[in-house]
Design a protein around this motif. Structure first.
Motif, PDB file in Angstrom:
ATOM      1  N   TYR A 181       0.648  -1.371   0.066  1.00  0.00           N
ATOM      2  CA  TYR A 181       0.025  -0.077  -0.105  1.00  0.00           C
ATOM      3  C   TYR A 181       0.695   1.352   0.090  1.00  0.00           C
ATOM      4  N   SER A 182       2.070   1.082  -0.156  1.00  0.00           N
ATOM      5  CA  SER A 182       3.095   2.181  -0.424  1.00  0.00           C
ATOM      6  C   SER A 182       2.867   2.644  -1.847  1.00  0.00           C
ATOM      7  N   PRO A 183       2.909   3.933  -2.120  1.00  0.00           N
ATOM      8  CA  PRO A 183       2.807   4.306  -3.448  1.00  0.00           C
ATOM      9  C   PRO A 183       3.961   4.136  -4.187  1.00  0.00           C
ATOM     10  N   MET A 184       3.914   3.442  -5.470  1.00  0.00           N
ATOM     11  CA  MET A 184       5.093   3.421  -6.346  1.00  0.00           C
ATOM     12  C   MET A 184       5.634   5.007  -6.596  1.00  0.00           C
ATOM     13  N   VAL A 185       6.745   5.097  -6.962  1.00  0.00           N
ATOM     14  CA  VAL A 185       6.977   6.403  -7.098  1.00  0.00           C
ATOM     15  C   VAL A 185       7.832   6.617  -8.673  1.00  0.00           C
ATOM     16  N   GLN A 186       7.703   7.777  -9.422  1.00  0.00           N
ATOM     17  CA  GLN A 186       7.968   7.888 -10.709  1.00  0.00           C
ATOM     18  C   GLN A 186       9.380   8.636 -10.722  1.00  0.00           C
ATOM     19  N   ARG A 187      10.318   8.180 -11.468  1.00  0.00           N
ATOM     20  CA  ARG A 187      11.621   8.788 -11.527  1.00  0.00           C
ATOM     21  C   ARG A 187      11.438  10.100 -12.333  1.00  0.00           C
ATOM     22  N   GLN A 188      12.009  11.137 -11.617  1.00  0.00           N
ATOM     23  CA  GLN A 188      12.095  12.462 -12.141  1.00  0.00           C
ATOM     24  C   GLN A 188      12.635  12.644 -13.292  1.00  0.00           C
TER      25      GLN A 188
END
Length: 634
Positions: free
Chosen positions: A427-434
């Motif tokens: 349930y932790s959001p995936m993160v998008q590479r900047q």
């Protein structure tokens, strides 16, 4: 795995409220309910075993005196009155990790064979709960003669009366719960599963083997035979079984399909017993022999019919620390912002406004790759992949809304029939590479890189890395939304398994934008072989978005053309799909092999979504020609 999921897989697609919550199991067997668990099971079905065991021991010169565990297990089905005998017990020990000193409860312990064997082999302490008093008395005597009374005990009574009270003597007492072919006989199976939850310690695990509906639906004749001959009250799909266990509070529920081995075993039992007439007449007498032949024949016929099967379901009760964490999450979701001390001068700031989320330095939290008004309550972004390889099926999903983020992945081994959750749903959001203009998502469990031509999905815990290349893409708007759905139904994919590189076909779908508050769908994607040996991917759906209906059937032809039906000429049923294209009728028939159920959200979250995933064999029939292959159904 059918999880269960679902092994499980995880079989018929549930819709809305599980049927058992409405009072009837869906497409399964919900028969007249008695007054107590196991309500007056036929004496013909069980009690003959007491005399049979005594007779069999007497014929071996063991009518009295000490017994070894081998003396008893050598009696086969008389001692182990369930399917696959001590093999099933060994599986239970291995799957649950039962060891010395563990506290185990055996629900429906019968004459005590499994309890004695498991205690002798693992060193655990087992309490058997059995409704029928004569079976309990025989179990106690045999256990005493085997010198296992210090490890194995028995309680006479209905399980729900013995274990049902929340503050009862057995509440929270056991590390493991075992039940072999029992709950199908319970008038109130769902209530009994709640009691199973209550008698386990926090963190405790269970293993249940039981009959299940694995076909489309039982015929009227099968329902009658199950009710009148087998004395069942509840034989439902694996999906309904899993849903009932999750309602009881269990998590990590995984179902494995045992139908093939049970079908062969029940056939062999019937034929072997009938063919050994002289020996069995000597052991049982004429009346019991005739009754047994008739009963075994009925069970053999039911399994051979294809609608009745078997499942093994495992799962657990959350541990103490985990429950505290979930309670903390629920509190945090509803807590009012407070003042927090900002510095040594006593300045304060609203705690809800100034707390930053820690993420990897090169990433930023956002809904997948930002595509719209992600703060809107109706915003919904879903990304999924699934891959068909020789011997394996692998699937992954990322789900993102304003109030809930989750990602998950699972795998099915076609050789062993095992479904594996590649990591606990996160349930932790995936993160998008900047700085990236395409998908580049990362979490502790999963990474996804996906551009317009190729991509990579990695389940880190199991070291599974699937690379894929795009060959076709389709997109269109859906009802109630101005945003498009992107389908890539024919990905060329590769994975390394056991030192070998496997090639296969994959699929990816993404839909995102502002969606209605309520929606639901049944979706099928698969690959079938054409008459000339080429393959064709196809995908079809029956969906509701708000008040709008959204149906389609599409298939890529070997020539590269796209075959597509009108929405008004496409429809689905439980494991069927139909379409009319240019006057030709297309019929899709599924044979579930495994399923995996996933509850996205649930208790403590502002929303929830019940997602069932199935891996199936498929037949696609059109113009009198049958194409065969495999599909994923959600």
């Amino acid at each position: 795995m059918y999880r269960f999921a679902s092994r499980a897989l995880r079989k018929q697609l549930s819709r809305g409220l599980p049927a058992s919550a409405r009072g009837l199991p869906r497409s399964g067997l919900g028969l007249a309910r008695g007054a107590a668990s196991g309500d007056k099971l036929s004496s013909v079905m069980y009690n003959w075993r007491v005399a049979a065991v005594q007779n069999a021991l007497a014929l071996r010169g063991k009518a009295e005196g000490p017994l070894t565990i081998e003396d008893l297990t050598s009696l086969g089905h008389l001692d182990q009155y369930h399917y696959l005998g001590t093999e099933a017990c060994d599986e239970a020990i291995s799957l649950l990790g039962i060891g010395t000193g563990a506290k185990v409860v055996d629900v429906g312990s019968g004459i005590g064979g499994p309890a004695r064997y498991i205690a002798a082999k693992s060193g655990c302490d087992i309490t058997g709960v059995e409704l029928q008093g004569d079976l309990v008395e025989a179990a106690k005597e045999l256990t005493s003669r085997a010198s296992l009374s210090d490890k194995v005990s028995f309680i006479t009574g209905a399980f729900q009366e013995v274990c049902g009270a929340k503050d009862g003597a057995l509440a929270g007492q056991f590390d493991h719960l075992l039940s072999l072919l029992t709950f199908c006989h319970f008038p109130d199976r769902d209530g009994a599963l709640h009691d199973c939850f209550a008698c386990l310690k926090p963190g405790g695990t269970f293993l249940i083997e039981d009959m299940a509906l694995v076909g489309e639906a039982f015929t009227a004749a099968e329902e009658k035979e199950l009710r009148d001959v087998v004395s069942t009250h509840n034989v439902t799909s694996a999906a309904d079984y899993i849903a009932a266990l999750e309602r009881a509070g269990f998590v990590d529920v995984v179902a494995v399909d045992l139908s093939e081995s049970w079908r062969a075993w029940t056939k062999a039992r019937h034929e072997t017993f009938k063919n050994a007439k002289d020996a069995n007449l000597k052991l049982h007498g004429e009346e019991v022999f005739a009754q047994r032949v008739s009963f075994y024949e009925s069970v053999d016929r039911l399994f051979a019919g294809g609608n009745l099967g078997g499942i093994r379901v495992t799962g657990r009760r959350r541990g103490v620390a985990e429950e505290k964490m979930y309670a903390g999450r629920r509190h945090a979701a509803t807590a009012t912002a407070k003042k927090a001390v900002l510095n040594e001068m006593g300045s304060t700031v609203d705690a809800g406004a100034g707390v930053a989320q820690q993420v990897p330095q090169s990433h930023s939290v956002q809904p997948l790759f930002a595509t719209g008004p992600a703060d809107a309550i109706r915003y919904h972004d879903s990304l999924q992949y699934h891959f068909f390889f020789p011997g394996y099926f692998i699937a992954g999903r990322v789900f993102h809304t304003h109030s809930l983020q989750q990602h998950s992945a699972w795998m099915y081994n076609t050789a062993t029939g095992e479904t594996t959750e590649l990591f606990d749903p996160c349930y932790s959001p995936m993160v998008q590479r900047q700085g990236e203009s395409t998908l580049d998502l990362e979490s502790e469990e999963l990474s996804i890189v996906d551009n317009s031509k190729k991509g990579l999905l990695v389940a880190k815990k199991h070291g599974i890395s699937v690379s894929f290349e795009q060959r076709n893409i389709s997109s269109w708007e859906v009802a109630e939304s101005k945003d498009i759905v992107i389908h890539r139904p024919d990905l060329l994919c590769k994975v390394e398994m056991n030192g070998k590189v496997l090639e296969g076909t994959g699929y990816s779908k993404r839909y995102h934008g502002l969606y209605p508050r309520f929606w639901g769908y049944c979706f099928i994607h698969g690959v079938v072989e054409n008459e000339d040996g080429s393959t064709s991917p196809f995908w079809t759906a029956d969906a509701h978005f708000g008040d709008r209906k959204y149906d389609y059937f599409k298939m890529l032809l070997p020539s590269g053309g796209l075959l597509a039906s009108k929405s008004s000429e496409t429809w689905q049923q439980r494991s069927k799909s139909y379409a009319i294209v240019d006057g030709d009728r297309y019929e899709v028939s599924l044979q579930p092999l495994a399923s995996w159920d996933l509850l996205i959200g649930g208790q403590g979250h502002a929303m929830e979504s019940h997602m069932q995933n199935r891996y199936c064999n498929v037949e696609l029939t059109s113009g009198g020609y049958v194409r065969r292959g495999v599909v994923y159904n959600e």
